[in-house]
Design a protein around this motif. Structure first.
Motif, PDB file in Angstrom:
ATOM      1  N   LEU A  22       0.831  -1.208   0.000  1.00  0.00           N
ATOM      2  CA  LEU A  22       0.000   0.000   0.000  1.00  0.00           C
ATOM      3  C   LEU A  22       0.861   1.252   0.000  1.00  0.00           C
ATOM      4  O   LEU A  22       0.554   2.223  -0.709  1.00  0.00           O
ATOM      5  N   THR A  23       1.954   1.246   0.767  1.00  0.00           N
ATOM      6  CA  THR A  23       2.840   2.413   0.792  1.00  0.00           C
ATOM      7  C   THR A  23       3.373   2.717  -0.594  1.00  0.00           C
ATOM      8  O   THR A  23       3.321   3.856  -1.068  1.00  0.00           O
ATOM      9  N   THR A  24       3.880   1.705  -1.277  1.00  0.00           N
ATOM     10  CA  THR A  24       4.503   1.910  -2.586  1.00  0.00           C
ATOM     11  C   THR A  24       3.507   2.417  -3.616  1.00  0.00           C
ATOM     12  O   THR A  24       3.791   3.377  -4.349  1.00  0.00           O
ATOM     13  N   ILE A  25       2.359   1.794  -3.689  1.00  0.00           N
ATOM     14  CA  ILE A  25       1.377   2.190  -4.701  1.00  0.00           C
ATOM     15  C   ILE A  25       0.742   3.533  -4.354  1.00  0.00           C
ATOM     16  O   ILE A  25       0.474   4.361  -5.246  1.00  0.00           O
ATOM     17  N   ALA A  26       0.505   3.790  -3.075  1.00  0.00           N
ATOM     18  CA  ALA A  26      -0.034   5.095  -2.675  1.00  0.00           C
ATOM     19  C   ALA A  26       0.953   6.210  -3.001  1.00  0.00           C
ATOM     20  O   ALA A  26       0.563   7.293  -3.457  1.00  0.00           O
ATOM     21  N   TYR A  27       2.234   5.964  -2.781  1.00  0.00           N
ATOM     22  CA  TYR A  27       3.250   6.971  -3.112  1.00  0.00           C
ATOM     23  C   TYR A  27       3.300   7.208  -4.616  1.00  0.00           C
ATOM     24  O   TYR A  27       3.449   8.346  -5.072  1.00  0.00           O
ATOM     25  N   LEU A  28       3.196   6.141  -5.397  1.00  0.00           N
ATOM     26  CA  LEU A  28       3.145   6.301  -6.847  1.00  0.00           C
ATOM     27  C   LEU A  28       1.943   7.142  -7.255  1.00  0.00           C
ATOM     28  O   LEU A  28       1.991   7.882  -8.254  1.00  0.00           O
ATOM     29  N   ASN A  29       0.886   7.084  -6.455  1.00  0.00           N
ATOM     30  CA  ASN A  29      -0.318   7.875  -6.742  1.00  0.00           C
ATOM     31  C   ASN A  29      -0.233   9.293  -6.195  1.00  0.00           C
ATOM     32  O   ASN A  29      -1.212  10.031  -6.206  1.00  0.00           O
ATOM     33  N   GLY A  30       0.942   9.703  -5.696  1.00  0.00           N
ATOM     34  CA  GLY A  30       1.136  11.081  -5.259  1.00  0.00           C
ATOM     35  C   GLY A  30       1.102  11.306  -3.771  1.00  0.00           C
ATOM     36  O   GLY A  30       1.259  12.442  -3.311  1.00  0.00           O
ATOM     37  N   ALA A  31       0.896  10.246  -2.983  1.00  0.00           N
ATOM     38  CA  ALA A  31       0.873  10.401  -1.525  1.00  0.00           C
ATOM     39  C   ALA A  31       2.288  10.409  -0.962  1.00  0.00           C
ATOM     40  O   ALA A  31       3.259  10.101  -1.656  1.00  0.00           O
ATOM     41  N   ASP A  32       2.413  10.788   0.306  1.00  0.00           N
ATOM     42  CA  ASP A  32       3.645  10.602   1.062  1.00  0.00           C
ATOM     43  C   ASP A  32       3.239  10.224   2.484  1.00  0.00           C
ATOM     44  O   ASP A  32       2.057   9.973   2.751  1.00  0.00           O
ATOM     45  N   SER A  33       4.199  10.174   3.391  1.00  0.00           N
ATOM     46  CA  SER A  33       3.878   9.688   4.742  1.00  0.00           C
ATOM     47  C   SER A  33       2.835  10.547   5.439  1.00  0.00           C
ATOM     48  O   SER A  33       2.053  10.048   6.258  1.00  0.00           O
ATOM     49  N   SER A  34       2.786  11.852   5.109  1.00  0.00           N
ATOM     50  CA  SER A  34       1.826  12.740   5.778  1.00  0.00           C
ATOM     51  C   SER A  34       0.392  12.430   5.402  1.00  0.00           C
ATOM     52  O   SER A  34      -0.539  12.808   6.129  1.00  0.00           O
ATOM     53  N   ASN A  35       0.178  11.751   4.257  1.00  0.00           N
ATOM     54  CA  ASN A  35      -1.181  11.362   3.897  1.00  0.00           C
ATOM     55  C   ASN A  35      -1.696  10.237   4.794  1.00  0.00           C
ATOM     56  O   ASN A  35      -2.909  10.063   4.945  1.00  0.00           O
ATOM     57  N   PHE A  36      -0.784   9.478   5.379  1.00  0.00           N
ATOM     58  CA  PHE A  36      -1.159   8.402   6.298  1.00  0.00           C
ATOM     59  C   PHE A  36      -1.285   8.898   7.741  1.00  0.00           C
ATOM     60  O   PHE A  36      -2.196   8.510   8.455  1.00  0.00           O
ATOM     61  N   PHE A  37      -0.328   9.748   8.151  1.00  0.00           N
ATOM     62  CA  PHE A  37      -0.262  10.122   9.562  1.00  0.00           C
ATOM     63  C   PHE A  37       0.480  11.430   9.722  1.00  0.00           C
ATOM     64  O   PHE A  37       1.507  11.655   9.086  1.00  0.00           O
ATOM     65  N   ASN A  38      -0.064  12.310  10.581  1.00  0.00           N
ATOM     66  CA  ASN A  38       0.584  13.580  10.898  1.00  0.00           C
ATOM     67  C   ASN A  38       1.087  13.513  12.339  1.00  0.00           C
ATOM     68  O   ASN A  38       0.287  13.603  13.274  1.00  0.00           O
ATOM     69  N   PRO A  39       2.398  13.332  12.543  1.00  0.00           N
ATOM     70  CA  PRO A  39       2.900  13.209  13.920  1.00  0.00           C
ATOM     71  C   PRO A  39       2.721  14.477  14.751  1.00  0.00           C
ATOM     72  O   PRO A  39       2.624  14.402  15.974  1.00  0.00           O
ATOM     73  N   ALA A  40       2.666  15.636  14.106  1.00  0.00           N
ATOM     74  CA  ALA A  40       2.513  16.879  14.852  1.00  0.00           C
ATOM     75  C   ALA A  40       1.138  16.982  15.505  1.00  0.00           C
ATOM     76  O   ALA A  40       0.991  17.484  16.622  1.00  0.00           O
TER      77      ALA A  40
END
Length: 456
Positions: free
Chosen positions: A232-250
């Motif tokens: 999911l990480t790899t394909i979501a990133y290919l679709n323009g996402a990055d880690s912040s689309n999954f979770f915002n640590p702030a």
């Protein structure tokens, strides 16, 4: 420890004498700039001071990893290289693993350094590791700029604490492929792909069925490295996402149901339904030689994988080729080293020197690559760069590192078991992608909220 400073930032008597000598030399030179001879002499004095200091540091250190004694021989060789510069620091690899840390503390067997992943939340929440910022502030050899940015930031908290320094980086992913299979289906090279649509168009050409039999495949996008999280990480990133689309640590908020992630999982599911027939794949797999996967048997064009697996496949078959996954999909994982708060106080200086040598020096980077096959988190790595001239495995991994900008999403609670169980339902068709991602968002957020309440 340049200038023989102690950890409070004060210079020792030896360094003050050295500084006085330098001021006298500058005074004799009047208002003119120091000449080349004086600069060279000063550099030699500083270098000699460092060498003497390294030899005078004495300690017995213990380090703890995720793998127990699994890499005992490799660590032994790493320590031998370290002792060439620090002959009086003895380092022991503990037989236990990081999960045994509570029991080790209870028994009084405490490590000085410990392997850490990402923000090392399981260690920071119990105050088991130190913020390394004070050490970096007085050590000019260790600065954020020497590391790959994504590797350094993976262990920096939203508040700026540096909980660990990157030891190695794992570029995800290089594609290994069969040149003859590629040519058989009309291609001379793996094309550049910049979107899910282009990626899908290329992959599906190699999911070939003849007379009801599966005769050729690629990797399955829902099984990248055999890991639903990686898929999911790899394909979501290919679709323009990055880690912040999954979770915002702030903000401590989870958003697995972000539209880009939903689209990516819907694509994965659609590709599986349209191209991957489980019974045909099982039948094909049953015909493969024992202990051999589809790629090794020539029944899969390509597989995305990590450096050590690339190495093993290349040594088994030097005719395979290497290409890169679409650039947008790149992400980097790896491990870092943290300094424990529970180690002996008298070992702190020595522990910092070991941590620094392993993570922040060219010598440490070379030793790691020689003995583990793992790439360091520092950017200036002459040994790696030299290897890229003759070694296609290192060249491909290096190329990913130069282009990668993303890290995997790290969420500081244990959500993997629930994720994997529900992922299986999605792949079997009993749970739709959006419903799965809504569920995971709510499930993980509840864990985070509970953790926050427990810490208050």
């Amino acid at each position: 420890m340049k200038w023989l400073r102690n950890r409070n930032g004060r210079r020792s008597k030896a360094s003050l004498l050295l500084l006085s000598a330098l001021l006298i030399l500058l005074g004799l030179a009047g208002c003119s700039s120091p000449n080349e001879t004086e600069s060279e002499e000063t550099g030699n004095q500083q270098e000699q001071a460092k060498i003497v200091d390294k030899k005078n540091i004495k300690a017995d250190l213990k380090i703890l990893t995720e793998w127990g004694h699994a890499f005992h021989d490799q660590f032994g060789k790493l320590f031998e290289d370290f002792n060439k510069e620090y002959p009086n620091i003895r380092v022991t690899l503990m037989e236990q693993a990081t999960g045994d840390l509570p029991a080790l503390i209870a028994s009084g067997e405490t490590p000085d350094l410990v392997i850490a992943g990402d923000l090392a939340n399981n260690l920071t929440k119990d105050d088991l590791i130190e913020d390394l910022t004070p050490y970096m502030n007085i050590d000019p050899d260790v600065t954020p700029e020497i590391f790959y940015d994504f590797a350094y930031k993976r262990s920096v908290s939203p508040n700026g604490e540096v909980w660990a320094l990157p030891w190695h980086v794992d570029p995800n992913f290089v594609l290994m492929y069969h040149k003859d299979v590629l040519e058989q289906y009309g291609f001379t090279e793996v094309p550049a792909m910049h979107s899910l649509e282009e990626f899908e168009d290329f992959l599906r050409r190699f999911w070939v069925v003849e007379n009801g039999e599966q005769v050729m495949t690629t990797f399955a996008p829902h099984e990248i490295m055999g890991n639903p999280d990686s898929s999911l990480t790899t394909i979501a990133y290919l679709n323009g996402a990055d880690s912040s689309n999954f979770f915002n640590p702030a903000t401590n908020k989870v958003t697995f149901n972000d539209p880009k992630i939903v689209e990516a999982l819907e694509w994965i599911v659609r590709f599986k339904r349209e191209n991957i027939h489980d019974e045909r794949i099982q039948k094909l797999n049953s015909t493969l030689p024992e202990n051999m996967g589809r790629f090794q048997a020539g029944k899969s064009l390509m597989e995305p994988t990590v450096t050590l697996i690339l190495r093993a496949n290349y040594e088994a078959n030097p005719d395979i080729g290497f290409a890169l996954m679409p650039e947008e999909s790149f992400w980097v994982s790896g491990w870092s080293w943290a300094m424990t708060t529970i180690g002996k106080k008298e070992n702190k200086d020595a522990a910092w020197e070991l941590l620094k040598w392993m993570t922040s020096t060219k010598a440490g980077a070379e030793s790691q690559l020689k003995h583990f096959g793992w790439i360091s988190g520092i950017k200036d790595d002459p040994y790696l760069e030299e290897l890229t001239k003759t070694d296609p495995v290192m060249k491909s991994a290096y190329d990913v590192l130069q282009k990668a900008k993303k890290v995997r999403p790290y969420i500081p609670v244990n959500w993997g078991e629930e994720y994997n169980a529900k992922w299986a339902e999605v792949m079997s068709g009993t749970l739709e992608p959006k419903a799965f991602l809504d569920h995971m968002t709510q499930y993980i957020q509840a864990l985070l909220d509970e953790q926050l309440r427990a810490q208050e």
